[in-house]
Design an enzyme around this catalytic site. Structure first.
Site, short mmCIF file in Angstrom:
data_model
loop_
_atom_site.label_atom_id
_atom_site.label_comp_id
_atom_site.label_asym_id
_atom_site.label_seq_id
_atom_site.Cartn_x
_atom_site.Cartn_y
_atom_site.Cartn_z
CG ASN A 44 -0.43 -0.19 2.53
OD1 ASN A 44 0.58 -0.83 2.72
ND2 ASN A 44 -1.09 0.39 3.52
CB ILE A 45 1.62 3.73 -2.22
CG1 ILE A 45 2.57 2.57 -2.53
CG2 ILE A 45 2.32 5.08 -2.33
CD1 ILE A 45 2.93 2.46 -3.99
CD GLU A 46 -1.34 5.06 4.84
OE1 GLU A 46 -1.97 4.18 5.45
OE2 GLU A 46 -0.71 5.97 5.45
CG ASN A 47 -2.13 11.04 -1.95
OD1 ASN A 47 -2.78 12.02 -1.59
ND2 ASN A 47 -1.30 11.06 -2.99
N GLY A 49 -4.46 12.79 0.46
CA GLY A 49 -5.84 12.75 -0.04
C GLY A 49 -6.27 11.29 0.02
CE1 TYR A 50 -5.26 9.48 5.50
CE2 TYR A 50 -6.83 11.27 5.77
CZ TYR A 50 -5.70 10.58 6.19
OH TYR A 50 -5.01 11.01 7.29
CD GLU A 57 -5.54 -5.69 -1.84
OE1 GLU A 57 -6.07 -6.32 -0.92
OE2 GLU A 57 -5.15 -4.50 -1.68
CB CYS A 91 -8.70 -4.72 -3.21
SG CYS A 91 -7.80 -3.15 -3.11
#
Length: 136
Positions: A44-47, A49-50, A57, A91
């Site tokens: 996972n790669i968060e941001n 801006g959720y 996935e 996902c």
């Protein structure tokens, strides 16, 4: 094809070490075997801006296509402790889109087929059935 679920789960756990999770602190890794035997993985790669955060996935499917495409034959998703977790609904749809009739997933309740994880799913096979005139 015999699936080494322990090795697949270990690959997913290794993927968590590359996760970018400054907001939730919850790393997720995913690993899959493609229909040609390739191992693909993602994290996972968060941001900030959720809504535009990428789930593990998503990055796994990106790697699937970057390394030759195909379909997912076997899949597992884990948290940072290596515990098996279930993909979210979005996902599950993503995995369904890139699965085959015999795709298996290691889930919190054991090995399940894609149809058990996403019953009555709609995707490419549905569209092909419609085009062939074999839907309902």
């Amino acid at each position: 094809m015999t699936i080494d679920w322990d090795a697949l789960q270990a690959a997913a756990h290794d993927a968590t070490k590359h996760a970018y999770v400054p907001y939730s602190g919850y790393p997720v890794g995913a690993a899959a075997i493609a229909d040609d035997g390739r191992l693909v993985s993602g994290c996972n790669i968060e941001n900030a801006g959720y809504g535009v955060t990428l789930c593990a996935e998503c990055s796994l499917v990106s790697q699937l296509f970057m390394t030759g495409g195909g379909t997912i034959r076997a899949f597992v998703c884990v948290n940072g402790d290596g515990d098996v977790i279930m993909p979210c609904g979005r996902c599950r749809q993503l995995l369904f889109e890139h699965s085959s009739d015999d795709t298996e997933l290691l889930t919190v309740s054991g090995i399940r087929t894609m149809d058990e994880v996403l019953p009555d799913g709609f995707g490419p096979r549905s569209l092909e059935e419609y085009r062939r005139g074999t839907s309902g």
